[in-house]
Design a protein around this motif. Sequence first.
Motif, PDB file in Angstrom:
ATOM      1  N   GLU A  94       0.833  -1.205   0.000  1.00 18.44           N
ATOM      2  CA  GLU A  94       0.000   0.000   0.000  1.00 18.44           C
ATOM      3  C   GLU A  94       0.866   1.253   0.000  1.00 18.44           C
ATOM      4  O   GLU A  94       0.500   2.269  -0.608  1.00 18.44           O
ATOM      5  CB  GLU A  94      -0.954   0.011   1.194  1.00 18.44           C
ATOM      6  N   ILE A  95       2.012   1.177   0.673  1.00 14.57           N
ATOM      7  CA  ILE A  95       2.964   2.288   0.607  1.00 14.57           C
ATOM      8  C   ILE A  95       3.363   2.550  -0.845  1.00 14.57           C
ATOM      9  O   ILE A  95       3.330   3.693  -1.335  1.00 14.57           O
ATOM     10  CB  ILE A  95       4.212   1.977   1.452  1.00 14.57           C
ATOM     11  N   LEU A  96       3.740   1.495  -1.554  1.00  8.48           N
ATOM     12  CA  LEU A  96       4.153   1.636  -2.951  1.00  8.48           C
ATOM     13  C   LEU A  96       3.003   2.125  -3.822  1.00  8.48           C
ATOM     14  O   LEU A  96       3.201   2.918  -4.749  1.00  8.48           O
ATOM     15  CB  LEU A  96       4.685   0.303  -3.471  1.00  8.48           C
ATOM     16  N   GLN A  97       1.805   1.648  -3.519  1.00  8.74           N
ATOM     17  CA  GLN A  97       0.642   2.090  -4.280  1.00  8.74           C
ATOM     18  C   GLN A  97       0.386   3.586  -4.075  1.00  8.74           C
ATOM     19  O   GLN A  97       0.137   4.323  -5.040  1.00  8.74           O
ATOM     20  CB  GLN A  97      -0.589   1.288  -3.866  1.00  8.74           C
ATOM     21  N   GLN A  98       0.465   4.054  -2.842  1.00 12.31           N
ATOM     22  CA  GLN A  98       0.247   5.469  -2.583  1.00 12.31           C
ATOM     23  C   GLN A  98       1.320   6.328  -3.260  1.00 12.31           C
ATOM     24  O   GLN A  98       1.020   7.395  -3.810  1.00 12.31           O
ATOM     25  CB  GLN A  98       0.223   5.717  -1.071  1.00 12.31           C
ATOM     26  N   LEU A  99       2.558   5.856  -3.229  1.00 13.04           N
ATOM     27  CA  LEU A  99       3.616   6.589  -3.930  1.00 13.04           C
ATOM     28  C   LEU A  99       3.335   6.671  -5.421  1.00 13.04           C
ATOM     29  O   LEU A  99       3.544   7.720  -6.053  1.00 13.04           O
ATOM     30  CB  LEU A  99       4.966   5.910  -3.680  1.00 13.04           C
ATOM     31  N   SER A 100       2.854   5.569  -5.990  1.00 15.58           N
ATOM     32  CA  SER A 100       2.536   5.564  -7.419  1.00 15.58           C
ATOM     33  C   SER A 100       1.348   6.460  -7.732  1.00 15.58           C
ATOM     34  O   SER A 100       1.304   7.087  -8.797  1.00 15.58           O
ATOM     35  CB  SER A 100       2.257   4.135  -7.888  1.00 15.58           C
ATOM     36  N   GLN A 101       0.391   6.519  -6.818  1.00 15.47           N
ATOM     37  CA  GLN A 101      -0.761   7.389  -7.031  1.00 15.47           C
ATOM     38  C   GLN A 101      -0.362   8.856  -7.045  1.00 15.47           C
ATOM     39  O   GLN A 101      -0.885   9.651  -7.830  1.00 15.47           O
ATOM     40  CB  GLN A 101      -1.794   7.153  -5.928  1.00 15.47           C
ATOM     41  N   VAL A 102       0.566   9.230  -6.183  1.00 13.63           N
ATOM     42  CA  VAL A 102       0.955  10.635  -6.060  1.00 13.63           C
ATOM     43  C   VAL A 102       1.965  11.049  -7.123  1.00 13.63           C
ATOM     44  O   VAL A 102       1.843  12.104  -7.745  1.00 13.63           O
ATOM     45  CB  VAL A 102       1.521  10.915  -4.649  1.00 13.63           C
ATOM     46  N   ALA A 244       2.429  14.773   0.931  1.00 16.08           N
ATOM     47  CA  ALA A 244       1.837  14.489  -0.376  1.00 16.08           C
ATOM     48  C   ALA A 244       1.033  13.196  -0.346  1.00 16.08           C
ATOM     49  O   ALA A 244      -0.037  13.098  -0.961  1.00 16.08           O
ATOM     50  CB  ALA A 244       2.927  14.422  -1.441  1.00 16.08           C
ATOM     51  N   LEU A 245       1.521  12.195   0.366  1.00 11.33           N
ATOM     52  CA  LEU A 245       0.822  10.913   0.415  1.00 11.33           C
ATOM     53  C   LEU A 245      -0.535  11.027   1.088  1.00 11.33           C
ATOM     54  O   LEU A 245      -1.451  10.253   0.789  1.00 11.33           O
ATOM     55  CB  LEU A 245       1.673   9.874   1.145  1.00 11.33           C
ATOM     56  N   GLN A 246      -0.679  11.976   1.961  1.00 11.61           N
ATOM     57  CA  GLN A 246      -1.959  12.128   2.648  1.00 11.61           C
ATOM     58  C   GLN A 246      -3.056  12.644   1.715  1.00 11.61           C
ATOM     59  O   GLN A 246      -4.240  12.611   2.063  1.00 11.61           O
ATOM     60  CB  GLN A 246      -1.784  13.028   3.864  1.00 11.61           C
ATOM     61  N   LEU A 247      -2.668  13.071   0.511  1.00 17.35           N
ATOM     62  CA  LEU A 247      -3.669  13.470  -0.480  1.00 17.35           C
ATOM     63  C   LEU A 247      -4.403  12.272  -1.060  1.00 17.35           C
ATOM     64  O   LEU A 247      -5.526  12.398  -1.555  1.00 17.35           O
ATOM     65  CB  LEU A 247      -2.992  14.249  -1.617  1.00 17.35           C
ATOM     66  N   VAL A 248      -3.780  11.083  -1.016  1.00 20.48           N
ATOM     67  CA  VAL A 248      -4.382   9.910  -1.646  1.00 20.48           C
ATOM     68  C   VAL A 248      -4.738   8.800  -0.656  1.00 20.48           C
ATOM     69  O   VAL A 248      -5.421   7.843  -1.029  1.00 20.48           O
ATOM     70  CB  VAL A 248      -3.462   9.331  -2.741  1.00 20.48           C
ATOM     71  N   ARG A 249      -4.255   8.908   0.571  1.00 22.52           N
ATOM     72  CA  ARG A 249      -4.584   7.839   1.520  1.00 22.52           C
ATOM     73  C   ARG A 249      -6.089   7.810   1.745  1.00 22.52           C
ATOM     74  O   ARG A 249      -6.766   8.853   1.763  1.00 22.52           O
ATOM     75  CB  ARG A 249      -3.835   8.044   2.839  1.00 22.52           C
TER      76      ARG A 249
END
Length: 364
Positions: A94-102, A244-249
Motif C-alpha cells: 500500500e505504501i508503494l501504491q500510494q507513492l505511485s498514485q501521487v 503528499a501521500l496524505q492526499l491519496v490515503r
Amino acid sequence: MTGLPVRPEFEGRSPYGAPQVPAAHRLNTNENPYPLPDELLADLGAALGAAALELNRYPDRDALDLRADLATYLSRSGTAVTPDQVWAANGSNEILQQLSQVFGGAGRMALGFTPSYSMHPLITASTGGTFVDGHRRADFTIDPDAAVAQVRELRPDVVFVTSPNNPTGTAVALDTITALHDATEGVLVVDEAYTEFARPGTPSALTLLEGRPRLVVSRTMSKAFGMAGLRLGYLAADPAVVDALQLVRLPYHLSSLTQAAARTALAHTDALLATVDAVKHERDRIVAALPGLGLTSVPSDANFVLFGGFADAPAVWQGLLDRGVLVRDVGLPGWLRVTAGTPAETDAFLTALGEVVAAPGLGG
C-alpha cells in the motif's frame, strides 16, 4: 474476464501470488519461520482488548503514535529519523501504491530493474502509469552507468530499486542509489523489505535521506519482525513526501487494531529481531551446501537464496514438492528461490534437493 469492460492494460495479466499447495515445509514466501514470543502474545492480547473498547470510534487517521514508534526504531540504526518523516500503511504494497498514485499515474512512467519485485509493474499499471524495464546484468546486479544513462534518456517519474533485491537477494550499493537519485528528476523509491537480514557492513539507504527530498525508503514489519499477518508497511522520506501521500490515503486507512498491534510489536523489537541471526545462519548454511550439490547461488542479503544451475527448474520444483518441500519458481530459467527457515526445514530442503539433483536430467 471475458465480456467485462476491463482496462486494456490488465488484459492477459495474472494476479500476484505464490502457490499455496499442501507441503510439510513451505519455503516459498519469505516469511520468518519463528513464532511470536509468549511475552509479546500476552501484551498483544491486552493491547487489542483495550483497542477493541473503542472500535465504535474511528482510528487516529494520522497514526501519530505509531509513526513516532517507527521513527524511534529506524533511528536505532544511527540515522536520526523524525516522526514527520515516517508514513505507515497496510503493508509495504500500500505504501508503494500510494507513492505511485501521487508521483506516477496516467501519462507518467516508472522505471525498475528486473528481475525484481513483481508488484512494481503491477502497482504502476493499477495506478494508470507505464512501467519500463531497466534490466540487470547477467549476474543480476545493476550496471550503474547503463542505469543512469537510461534514467537520463527516459526521465521517469518514479524509479524503483529493491535492496536487497527480490528475488535475487543482493543489496544495491549506495553509490548506485546515489547516482540514480542524482540522475532522475522524479522520486527514487528504495524498497528495503529485507534489509534487516543484510550481511555485516551493508548500509541502508536511510543514510542517504538527508538533503535528498526525492528519495524514499520503504520498509515492512512482515519479514524480520515476523508479523506478515499484521500487514504493516512504512516509509522514511522528506516530510514533504509524507504530506503528499496524505492526499491519496483513504480515510482512516489503518485500523485501530493494526496500530495497536504494530506499536506492541515495536515495544518488543529486541525479542522479535532476536531471530534474525538464526535465519541468516540458515541462509548461509544453504549457500555453503549448494556447491557440493553442483549448484550455485546469488550472494544474498535477504532471508532467502536464489539458487540454480538446473537444466529444468520447474521439474526440480516439482521434485522438491514431491518430497514435501515447497520453494518458489520465480520464472528465471535455471533458477529457484528458497526461504531460509528453521534448522529442521533447512535439513529437509537440503536432503530433498540432494535427492532431486541426483536424478537424471535435473542437475546442472
